[in-house]
Design an enzyme around this catalytic site. Structure first.
Site, PDB file in Angstrom:
ATOM      1  N   GLU A 246       0.886  -1.167   0.000  1.00 48.83           N
ATOM      2  CA  GLU A 246       0.000   0.000   0.000  1.00 48.83           C
ATOM      3  C   GLU A 246       0.916   1.206   0.000  1.00 48.83           C
ATOM      4  OE1 GLU A 246      -1.498   3.270   1.157  1.00 48.83           O
ATOM      5  OE2 GLU A 246      -1.706   2.242   3.086  1.00 48.83           O
ATOM      6  N   GLU A 367       3.119  13.554  -4.652  1.00 43.95           N
ATOM      7  CA  GLU A 367       2.557  13.430  -3.311  1.00 43.95           C
ATOM      8  C   GLU A 367       3.319  14.324  -2.337  1.00 43.95           C
ATOM      9  OE1 GLU A 367       1.192   9.842  -0.342  1.00 43.95           O
ATOM     10  OE2 GLU A 367       3.178   9.692  -1.248  1.00 43.95           O
TER      11      GLU A 367
END
Length: 468
Positions: A246, A367
């Protein structure tokens, strides 16, 4: 042991080997722990302990392993206040969040996977003279590499299914957040968990690399940055180890003109600024239908200005976030609120809302992982979907609308592993969790976790007819 001096937990014993390094309190910037760094010898010892414990643990019936999971949940609750204190010392999280989310979810993770595993049926297919059925066996030794943003919650999210599926584990928490993992090791010892089933080692990325690439490790689960995930994939490729990742996100939120504006604003405040934006599921890109764009921006900026700043995890991460604030200025952004750092100790930055940048800007592509979002207008539903999907990432998305038809239609077109409609961060532990594109590979949660942490074996028997 003293958790101001954090040692490794290997084979049921504390091992104070390796050079110590400092861990810092993000609120004050002061050293709060000294932590031993695992070298190759310590990693070898931990993997060896896990391998020695693996046959006995795997041989236990599922019901017995599930009972152990419930005991660990009880142990977490018995040390609740200590775990809260350890988590806050390492992360600077608010007391309320830690008491109501992080630590309770840790106990819930063990109980949930105990029930899922205990009630899971097996498959069998019966023809006239053939019986085929499937059994699952554990991977063996699993490396569990845990991030710093939700260290206890995400560690237990992986340990619950890995252990109940019959694996033994070696946990490597982030160097920034060793406290709750060390305390959980004590919980395991106090519960009488067989030595070697859970092992915890500490260190930087070099320690993690030694662990995941170790020939005695049979599978790797990792939550963290896409760059690190890519590095792990390369290091395990030669041995074709199972992986569950993840990774990062650049999550989009879509706000349609028919949305309940109060609800959309408050929900967006949560999805952008929770934990200082240091949640992989946080929203960094907001797209708002043009008729309500100006009002939404004004209300979001007003609310953002009243959000209490939370510390970034480290001085380095604080500088990274501030560098993106500077980048936004260089790229021509309009700051609606924030854009700096409050004075005083600790690793704080201001909650920030910006607008006016093109989709191609670095600010909108990379990000940031801080308390910040960019807001852009859109005119049509198709444009909104295209904007949301125009990203290298695909972890989560939020959708704000009162149209049931639009909610179903748009949610199914979004390229994301999770889509929330008129809410955010609402999780059922039985459902799949994970992302697409650079946001990860594989799914965890419910039976998907048990599938990852075990391998199926199909057994087929030819049934001979009786002479009678």
């Amino acid at each position: 042991m003293s958790f101001e001096q954090v040692a490794h937990f290997i084979g049921g014993s504390w091992v104070a080997e390796g050079e110590p390094f400092p861990s810092y309190d993000p609120v004050t910037g002061q050293v709060n722990r000294q932590v031993h760094e695992a070298d190759s010898a310590v990693v070898d010892e931990a993997v060896r302990a896990a391998r020695q414990a693996a046959p006995g643990w795997a041989a236990l019936p599922v019901a017995e392993r599930a009972a152990w999971m419930r005991r660990l949940a009880e142990g977490i609750e018995a040390r609740f206040d200590d775990l809260v204190a350890a988590e806050i010392a390492d992360t600077g999280k608010p007391l309320e969040q830690t008491r109501t989310l992080d630590i309770p979810r840790g106990a819930a993770n063990f109980r949930a996977f105990a029930e899922i595993a205990a009630q899971r049926p097996s498959e069998a297919f019966h023809l006239t003279d053939v019986l085929s059925y499937t059994v699952r066996r554990p991977l063996g030794v699993v490396a569990v590499v845990v991030p710093w943003n939700l260290p206890f919650l995400l560690m237990t999210w992986k340990l619950g299914p890995a252990l109940v599926a019959g694996n033994t584990v070696v946990v490597k928490p982030s160097e920034n957040t060793p406290g709750s993992a060390a305390l959980f090791a004590q919980v395991c010892a106090d519960a009488g968990l067989p030595p070697g089933v859970v092992n915890v080692i500490h260190g930087y990325g070099t320690t993690g690399q030694l662990l995941v690439s170790h020939e005695g490790v049979d599978g790797v689960t990792f939550t963290g940055s896409t760059r690190t995930g890519s590095s792990i994939m390369k290091s395990v490729a030669d041995r074709v180890k199972p992986i569950s990742f993840e990774l990062g996100g650049k999550n989009a939120g879509l706000v349609f003109a028919d949305a309940d504006l109060d609800r959309a604003v408050e929900g967006s405040v949560r999805s952008v600024f929770t934990n200082g934006g240091q949640v992989c599921l946080c929203t960094e890109r907001l797209y708002v239908e043009r008729p309500i764009f100006e009002e939404f921006c004004a209300r979001l900026a007003e609310r953002a200005a009243s959000v209490t700043p939370q510390p970034m995890i480290s001085a380095e991460h604080r500088e990274k976030v501030l560098s993106f604030y500077a980048l936004a200025r260089d790229e021509g952004a309009k700051f609606l609120t924030g854009g700096g750092a409050p004075e005083g100790p600790g690793y704080f930055v201001e909650p920030t809302v910006v607008t006016g940048l093109p989709e191609s800007s670095r600010f909108n592509r990379e990000e940031i992982f801080g308390p910040v979002c960019h807001v852009s207008p859109f005119d049509t539903e198709g444009e909104a979907v295209a904007l949301a999907n125009d990203s290298d990432y695909g972890l989560a998305a939020t959708l704000w609308t009162t149209s049931l038809d639009r909610a179903h239609r748009v949610a199914q077109r979004l390229e994301a592993g999770l889509v929330w409609v008129n809410t955010w961060y609402l999780r059922d532990l039985r459902t799949p969790f994970g992302g697409v594109k650079l946001s990860g590979i594989g799914r965890e949660g419910g039976t998907q976790s048990l599938d990852f942490y075990s391998e199926p074996t199909t057994i087929t028997i030819k049934l001979e007819s009786s002479d009678e």
